[in-house]
Motif scaffolding. Sequence first.
Motif, short mmCIF file in Angstrom:
data_model
loop_
_atom_site.label_atom_id
_atom_site.label_comp_id
_atom_site.label_asym_id
_atom_site.label_seq_id
_atom_site.Cartn_x
_atom_site.Cartn_y
_atom_site.Cartn_z
N MET A 123 0.70 -0.71 0.37
CA MET A 123 0.07 -0.52 -0.40
C MET A 123 1.08 1.44 -0.35
O MET A 123 0.57 2.60 -0.93
N LYS A 124 2.12 1.01 0.65
CA LYS A 124 2.52 2.62 0.32
C LYS A 124 3.91 2.94 -0.67
O LYS A 124 3.69 3.82 -0.82
N ASP A 125 3.91 1.89 -1.23
CA ASP A 125 4.41 1.74 -2.58
C ASP A 125 3.23 2.70 -3.76
O ASP A 125 3.49 3.05 -4.70
N LEU A 126 1.96 2.38 -4.20
CA LEU A 126 1.04 2.39 -4.21
C LEU A 126 1.02 4.26 -4.05
O LEU A 126 0.66 4.46 -4.85
N LEU A 132 -7.94 4.89 1.80
CA LEU A 132 -8.24 5.53 1.41
C LEU A 132 -7.70 6.21 3.19
O LEU A 132 -7.45 7.38 2.97
N LYS A 133 -7.97 5.45 3.57
CA LYS A 133 -6.74 5.48 4.67
C LYS A 133 -5.44 6.40 4.78
O LYS A 133 -4.78 6.68 5.51
N ASN A 134 -5.18 4.99 4.07
CA ASN A 134 -3.32 5.85 3.84
C ASN A 134 -3.11 6.64 3.19
O ASN A 134 -2.31 7.57 3.29
N ALA A 188 -8.36 3.63 -25.81
CA ALA A 188 -6.43 4.12 -25.91
C ALA A 188 -6.59 5.82 -25.77
O ALA A 188 -5.82 6.26 -25.18
N PHE A 189 -8.09 6.20 -26.32
CA PHE A 189 -8.05 8.24 -26.65
C PHE A 189 -7.70 8.48 -25.03
O PHE A 189 -6.57 9.04 -24.78
N LEU A 190 -8.21 7.84 -23.86
CA LEU A 190 -7.73 9.03 -22.38
C LEU A 190 -6.57 7.93 -22.04
O LEU A 190 -6.05 8.75 -21.14
N ALA A 191 -6.21 6.67 -22.32
CA ALA A 191 -5.13 5.95 -22.13
C ALA A 191 -4.20 6.14 -22.01
O ALA A 191 -2.69 7.45 -21.28
N ALA A 192 -3.74 7.39 -23.45
CA ALA A 192 -2.88 8.13 -23.77
C ALA A 192 -2.51 9.27 -22.38
O ALA A 192 -1.64 10.16 -22.48
N GLU A 193 -3.72 10.39 -21.89
CA GLU A 193 -4.05 10.85 -20.87
C GLU A 193 -3.80 10.99 -19.56
O GLU A 193 -3.72 12.07 -18.54
N ILE A 194 -4.13 9.92 -19.65
CA ILE A 194 -4.67 9.77 -18.00
C ILE A 194 -3.92 8.25 -17.60
O ILE A 194 -4.31 7.12 -17.84
N PRO A 195 -2.66 8.78 -17.10
CA PRO A 195 -1.59 6.89 -16.09
C PRO A 195 -2.35 6.36 -15.32
O PRO A 195 -2.89 6.99 -14.18
N THR A 196 -2.45 5.12 -15.02
CA THR A 196 -2.99 4.34 -14.15
C THR A 196 -1.90 3.90 -13.40
O THR A 196 -1.30 3.38 -13.16
N VAL A 197 -2.52 3.69 -12.03
CA VAL A 197 -1.83 3.01 -10.91
C VAL A 197 -2.23 2.14 -10.49
O VAL A 197 -3.68 2.23 -10.00
N THR A 198 -1.75 0.85 -10.57
CA THR A 198 -3.01 -0.56 -10.07
C THR A 198 -2.37 -0.95 -8.81
O THR A 198 -1.23 -1.08 -8.59
N GLN A 199 -3.29 -1.32 -7.85
CA GLN A 199 -2.96 -2.11 -6.85
C GLN A 199 -2.58 -2.98 -6.59
O GLN A 199 -3.99 -4.04 -7.09
N GLU A 200 -1.50 -3.45 -6.22
CA GLU A 200 -1.44 -5.44 -6.90
C GLU A 200 -1.23 -6.64 -6.10
O GLU A 200 -1.30 -5.49 -4.61
N LEU A 201 -1.14 -7.36 -5.58
CA LEU A 201 -1.32 -8.27 -4.53
C LEU A 201 0.00 -8.07 -3.74
O LEU A 201 0.97 -7.79 -4.40
N PRO A 202 -0.40 -7.80 -2.89
CA PRO A 202 0.43 -8.19 -1.54
C PRO A 202 1.59 -9.00 -1.77
O PRO A 202 1.38 -10.21 -2.34
N THR A 203 2.94 -8.81 -1.82
CA THR A 203 3.88 -10.17 -1.62
C THR A 203 3.83 -10.75 -0.34
O THR A 203 3.64 -10.14 0.20
N VAL A 204 5.06 -11.76 -0.38
CA VAL A 204 5.23 -12.52 0.36
C VAL A 204 4.77 -11.77 1.85
O VAL A 204 5.33 -12.25 3.26
#
Length: 563
Positions: free
Chosen positions: A1-4, A32-34, A178-194
């Motif tokens: 979460m901190k990385d996100l 939201l809390k972080n 595709a039109f919006l993907a070039a204008e809006i960077p996306t950040v994905t919350q990945e599954l946590p590591t071990v």
Amino acid sequence: MKDLIQQLFNLIKLENPLMAVESPLQERLRFLKNLAQECESQNIKCYLWSLEDDQLRQLQIVDKALTLQSVREYQPIADKFRPEHYFQILRFWQASSLQGILLLEGIFPWLNDNPDFLTSEWIKSALINLKFEVNDYKYQLTQTQNLWFLESSIATSLVYRHSSKTTILLGPNATLSAFLAAEIPTVTQELPTVEEIRVYLKEILPDSYSILEIDNLAIAAVGMYLADIEYGIRQATLLINSISAQELTKQLSVYKIKLLKRVYQVDFLLPPAIEVGGLELMQEAFRKYKRLMSSLAQTYNLRPPKGILLIGPPGTGKSYSAKACSALLGIPLIVVEWGQFRSCGNLAEYKLKKLLALVDRIDRILFYLDDFDKGFAGDDDLSRRLAGLLLTWMQERTSNVIIIASANNLELLPPELTRCGRFDDIFKVDLPNNGERYSIFKIHLARFDARFRNGGDAYTEEEWRRLLKETYRCVGAEIGVIVEKAAAATFYQMFPDNTSIEILSPLEITVTSLLKARENINPLAMREADKVEMMRNRASVQGLPSSTPDGSIYSVSNVKIFD
């Protein structure tokens, strides 16, 4: 979460006024809390708007807890006569003197192929306008093909003042056109590591848990978000008082299996304890793959094959072989029907992408694609896009995942899938020979008849030869049905009515009952002989043999013509 959170603020530092965050619903409160904590530390105000109630709230941390305070400046339209009135927040944020971060929840479904075209285009244009309001300059908003339907007060010249605003689109599926993907960077919350799971477990579990017990729990929990892990642990502790660490690990694994089935529509199987009749060459190959997965092999830069393809007629045991390989390697197995993605429509690529991310995170796992060829039967654009996504993942992944795919008709697969570097090893899973059918019969008979357990045998060589001759061209699945029907017929003879029995007699299946059951089975290899032979011939050209030549006493070469 901190990385996100760090990725988000890095984008803000790069002066990105508009971005997207893909975060699962179960992690929403934690996110939201972080975010609120980080905003508070940087003296930035943070607001949340949701389509559900059309209210604007400010996120605040009070006594280490997240609170939502209503923002009076925002007054939604009471009577919404037009669809865009539900998204009045976009106009408000554009014109408001409020500064900080605005989270918009519930926007993503309107940014792709939404049936309400005009409203969808209105939202897209409004978002792009928010992006342009960043510096102290004048921007002339002209009436274009995308903006003709805006109100005249909005479609005229506007003077934008200096802004310190960031708009974040928030949702579980951040798929953009595709039109919006070039204008809006996306950040994905990945599954946590071990390691992330391990740290979290240390925070919520009692101090009595040892490091080894926490490690085992963390490994069992890989593939779930922290909120799911917490819920699974709470559920297990409610069911069993004073639960041990070993039992908690077991219960968490059971919860994980059910969760993955519900969320991803896949079967997650722990290494099963099963026997396989024949297929010695394939089993030997997987024993070698196990050695390639060791740390010693990795020091020599050696890796197991990127993909293994099993080809052959239906019922020959391809799916069963994948489970046996899971047992040989001692790693879990994820089973997914490749054809199911075609029924997902526009969500097909998103679902495959999430599934591949899950497989990558679990790491040491067998990823089995059942009926792989059926997913390409349509030969349409969706099939090609899914194939391209899978190929890219297979080429670029660094995880220790072994992919197994099974196919009946090799001609349906795109040529690029079967070249070297994709599916490195191709095995032909053929009709079982006499020795293999003998082994398969004994495995199935042992399920009902105790005489065949622990390597036992109750038939003479002559009886076996007669049975194997009558089941020529029968595959493993058909042999299993023959044994089940014979066992049921034997049960009916032993207990003709439902009278209670104090002492149970052993169920003993005779060769006669097996032969009678065989009469009611019409093997596929005989019923569809032309198609099956075509599959076998094609598999022989492209595939490696999965079985050694029949060296048993029941092989055709050992048949006595003269006594």
